[in-house]
Scaffold this motif. Sequence first.
Motif, short mmCIF file in Angstrom:
data_model
loop_
_atom_site.label_atom_id
_atom_site.label_comp_id
_atom_site.label_asym_id
_atom_site.label_seq_id
_atom_site.Cartn_x
_atom_site.Cartn_y
_atom_site.Cartn_z
N MET A 75 -41.25 -58.79 -5.12
CA MET A 75 -42.62 -58.30 -5.34
C MET A 75 -42.58 -57.12 -6.30
SD MET A 75 -45.26 -56.62 -2.58
CE MET A 75 -46.80 -55.90 -3.12
N HIS A 76 -43.49 -57.10 -7.27
CA HIS A 76 -43.59 -56.00 -8.22
C HIS A 76 -44.85 -55.20 -7.90
CE1 HIS A 76 -40.35 -57.30 -10.84
NE2 HIS A 76 -40.81 -58.53 -10.71
N CYS A 77 -44.72 -53.89 -7.90
CA CYS A 77 -45.90 -53.06 -7.73
C CYS A 77 -45.58 -51.68 -8.24
CB CYS A 77 -46.34 -52.99 -6.27
SG CYS A 77 -45.06 -52.39 -5.15
N PHE A 78 -46.61 -50.94 -8.63
CA PHE A 78 -46.42 -49.57 -9.04
C PHE A 78 -46.33 -48.68 -7.81
CE2 PHE A 78 -48.70 -51.13 -12.91
CZ PHE A 78 -47.58 -51.07 -13.72
N CYS A 109 -48.16 -48.85 -3.94
CA CYS A 109 -47.37 -49.19 -2.76
C CYS A 109 -47.49 -48.12 -1.69
CB CYS A 109 -45.90 -49.35 -3.13
SG CYS A 109 -45.62 -50.79 -4.19
N LEU A 110 -47.45 -46.85 -2.10
CA LEU A 110 -47.55 -45.75 -1.14
C LEU A 110 -48.94 -45.71 -0.52
CD1 LEU A 110 -45.62 -42.90 -3.00
CD2 LEU A 110 -44.80 -44.38 -1.16
N ALA A 111 -49.95 -45.92 -1.35
CA ALA A 111 -51.32 -45.85 -0.84
C ALA A 111 -51.59 -46.91 0.21
CB ALA A 111 -52.31 -46.01 -2.00
N SER A 112 -50.95 -48.07 0.07
CA SER A 112 -51.23 -49.16 0.99
C SER A 112 -50.66 -48.91 2.38
CB SER A 112 -50.66 -50.46 0.42
OG SER A 112 -49.26 -50.41 0.38
N GLU A 113 -49.85 -47.88 2.53
CA GLU A 113 -49.22 -47.61 3.82
C GLU A 113 -49.89 -46.46 4.57
OE1 GLU A 113 -45.21 -46.89 2.83
OE2 GLU A 113 -44.80 -48.92 2.11
N ARG A 170 -54.55 -53.70 0.62
CA ARG A 170 -53.55 -54.22 -0.31
C ARG A 170 -54.16 -55.29 -1.21
NH1 ARG A 170 -49.91 -53.63 4.13
NH2 ARG A 170 -50.35 -55.79 4.78
N SER A 171 -55.00 -56.15 -0.62
CA SER A 171 -55.63 -57.21 -1.39
C SER A 171 -56.53 -56.63 -2.49
CB SER A 171 -56.45 -58.11 -0.47
OG SER A 171 -57.12 -59.11 -1.20
N GLU A 172 -57.31 -55.62 -2.15
CA GLU A 172 -58.21 -54.99 -3.12
C GLU A 172 -57.42 -54.30 -4.22
OE1 GLU A 172 -60.64 -52.43 -0.81
OE2 GLU A 172 -61.94 -54.03 -0.04
N GLU A 173 -56.37 -53.58 -3.83
CA GLU A 173 -55.57 -52.86 -4.82
C GLU A 173 -54.80 -53.82 -5.72
OE1 GLU A 173 -55.48 -49.63 -5.59
OE2 GLU A 173 -57.17 -49.47 -4.21
N THR A 174 -54.32 -54.92 -5.14
CA THR A 174 -53.61 -55.91 -5.94
C THR A 174 -54.54 -56.53 -6.98
OG1 THR A 174 -52.09 -56.44 -4.13
CG2 THR A 174 -52.30 -58.07 -5.88
N HIS A 175 -55.78 -56.83 -6.54
CA HIS A 175 -56.76 -57.41 -7.46
C HIS A 175 -57.11 -56.41 -8.56
CE1 HIS A 175 -60.09 -59.82 -8.87
NE2 HIS A 175 -60.91 -58.80 -8.71
N LYS A 176 -57.27 -55.15 -8.20
CA LYS A 176 -57.58 -54.11 -9.17
C LYS A 176 -56.44 -53.95 -10.17
CE LYS A 176 -58.63 -49.16 -9.48
NZ LYS A 176 -58.80 -47.89 -8.70
N LEU A 177 -55.20 -53.94 -9.66
CA LEU A 177 -54.04 -53.80 -10.52
C LEU A 177 -53.94 -54.97 -11.49
CD1 LEU A 177 -51.37 -52.48 -11.34
CD2 LEU A 177 -50.28 -53.64 -9.42
N LYS A 178 -54.19 -56.18 -10.98
CA LYS A 178 -54.13 -57.37 -11.82
C LYS A 178 -55.13 -57.28 -12.96
CE LYS A 178 -52.59 -61.64 -12.44
NZ LYS A 178 -51.17 -61.97 -12.69
N LYS A 179 -56.34 -56.82 -12.67
CA LYS A 179 -57.37 -56.70 -13.70
C LYS A 179 -56.97 -55.67 -14.75
CE LYS A 179 -61.69 -56.65 -12.91
NZ LYS A 179 -63.05 -56.30 -12.43
N MET A 180 -56.37 -54.55 -14.30
CA MET A 180 -55.95 -53.50 -15.23
C MET A 180 -54.84 -54.00 -16.14
SD MET A 180 -55.98 -50.25 -12.60
CE MET A 180 -55.31 -49.10 -13.80
#
Length: 279
Positions: A1-4, A8-12, A24-34
């Motif tokens: 899994m790749h993440c910034f 990753c820290l925020a999701s915990e 995590r789902s919302e942040e992953t979607h946001k990251l993907k769009k960026m």
Amino acid sequence: MHCFVAYCLASETSNHPLANQTFRSEETHKLKKMITSRLQQINKPAVKTIQSPDGDIIDCVVSHKQPAFDHPLLKGQKPLDPQERPRGHNQTDLLSDNFQLWSLSGESCPEGSVPIRRTKEEDILRASSINTFGRKLNQVGMDTTKYKHVHSTGYVTGDLYYGAKATINLWSPHVEGEKEFSLSQIWLTTGRNSNTIEAGWQVSHQIYGDYLPRSFVYWTADAYKETGCYNLRCSGFVQTSKTFTLGGALSPSSTYNGRQLGINLLIYKVIFLNIRGGI
């Protein structure tokens, strides 16, 4: 899994399983769009695409549509014709096209376009963040005490120079891990590194995702604070060559106690004269 790291820290931060999953789902979607938006900024529409044997994808982009022309001062303009080189430095002094793997098959870009190495999603994911992608570690506020540089230099100083030239031996050194890198370059700078132009070759997994020696340029106009990047990953550097790719793999390289191969680099200042006549 790749993440910034930031994501990753925020999701915990929450102890509720469902809340964690939703976050995590919302942040992953946001990251993907960026990431998608950033890739669209860098990768311009191609008039021709070339698959390099090293895995690179080379896009032939119309010259005035390359990333440099996203800059407000260049928007809507077209590249100037390359200026005549200083006397004694002709075309044969430059790096041979055969040093780049993508062109060994005889492929080339059409007239009026330039070859640009396509940036992929995994290239951005190797950076510490989207905003720092394409920039140097010491330029983005990271703890550089963790990354020691061992280097040797030769230099000259003075008040007035119009350019510099260097012949650099081309090697393919072994580097360990994803953070370690090796390079050889020519570096022009003003006082206290406020403005620099750098060019040469480097082996850097973090930048390119492999361990091949690759060509590069780098620049900054404010001592690495806010401006500058590698190659064409931001607006600023205008490419004019249709046969040479910045960030392209270089081959073959020198061998110990064997054949020695090098590249010639020439950086020079062009002075434009605005002559007006009148009565």
